[in-house]
Scaffold this active site. Structure first.
Site: not given
Ligand code: DGL
Length: 261
Positions: A6-7, A38-39, A69-70, A148, A181-182
């Site tokens: 994940d990010s 990452y978003g 991570c979506n 976070e 995921t958050h």
């Molecule tokens: N893990 C990322 C997701 O599920 C969310 C956090 C991010 O933006 O990195 O999209």
């Protein structure tokens, strides 16, 4: 080992769901905290990071990969599957399947990061399974920073959620996919704001179920995955907030290992 990336530590909602369902299978986790979030990043950048993360996990004993991570799954899955000869799982397909099975009215809401919603992946996959359904998507870029920060029940978080969810509520969705995921960490706030009767789909539980089904049908892979342990949780940076979020997700302190790889 089951490789999960994940990010950051949000993907630990997936790691935790997999641990609960498959406690005998050790995990190697990588959270790219140094380069998160990452978003908001470009497709190209997220793809590059996803390749780096996959290589890291394979070098550290992973035999299958879960893209937890979506944002990464929405832009990189097909390219990763083409490039690496291991089974891949991701958080989008199982959530789509559950949403399609669950909806009664045919009106599904999806919330996620900018990258995920901009990719249109949920809508594409839902309509590919059931073309008559209606999908209503809403990017919710403020939610990841709130999680976070640990603002999981503050007044501000509730206000922001109400604002993000209101358009989906007006569309009378009967199913809401948590496409990030958050977001499972905000589930208790999301449910009353989208409506008590709306079925909230958490992709972490959905992917764990899918993996369990896969392992039951491939005993050779299942045996190989079970052989080494214990689980290890790598991150590319460590912060107090990450430690706290990881502990909150697992319900116990998690030993985060910092790596520069
Ligand atoms: N893990 C990322 C997701 O599920 C969310 C956090 C991010 O933006 O990195 O999209």
């Amino acid at each position: 080992m089951i490789g999960i990336f994940d990010s950051g530590v949000g993907g630990m909602t997936v790691a935790r769901a997999v641990e609960q369902l498959l406690p005998d299978y050790p995990q190697v986790y990588f959270g790219d905290l140094a380069r998160a979030p990452y978003g908001p990043k470009s497709r190209e950048r997220i793809i590059q990071y996803s390749f780096d993360n996959t290589k890291f996990l394979l070098e550290h004993g992973a035999k299958i990969i879960i893209i937890a991570c979506n944002s990464a799954a929405s832009v990189a899955t097909d390219l990763l599957v083409e490039a690496f000869p291991v089974p891949f799982f991701e958080v989008i397909t199982p959530a789509v399947r559950q949403a399609v099975e669950t909806t009664g009215s045919g009106r599904i809401g999806v919330i996620g990061t900018l990258a995920t919603i901009r990719s249109g992946v949920y809508e594409r996959k839902i309509l590919a399974e059931a073309p008559t359904l209606k999908v209503f998507s809403a990017p919710c870029p403020l939610l990841v920073p709130l999680v976070e920060e640990g603002w999981l029940d503050g007044r501000e978080t509730k206000m922001i959620l109400r604002r993000y969810l209101q358009p989906l509520k007006l569309q009378q969705v009967d199913t809401l996919v948590l496409g990030c995921t958050h977001y499972p960490l905000l589930r208790e706030l999301i449910q009353p704001r989208i409506g008590r009767r709306v079925r909230v789909i958490d992709s972490s539980a959905a992917v764990a179920e899918e993996l369990k089904t896969f392992l039951a049908s491939t005993p050779a892979v299942a045996n190989e995955l079970r052989q080494v342990g214990p689980s290890r949780y790598y991150v590319s940076d460590i912060t107090d907030a990450a430690r706290e979020t990881a502990a909150r997700i697992f319900g116990r302190p998690i030993d985060l290992i910092r790596t520069d790889a």
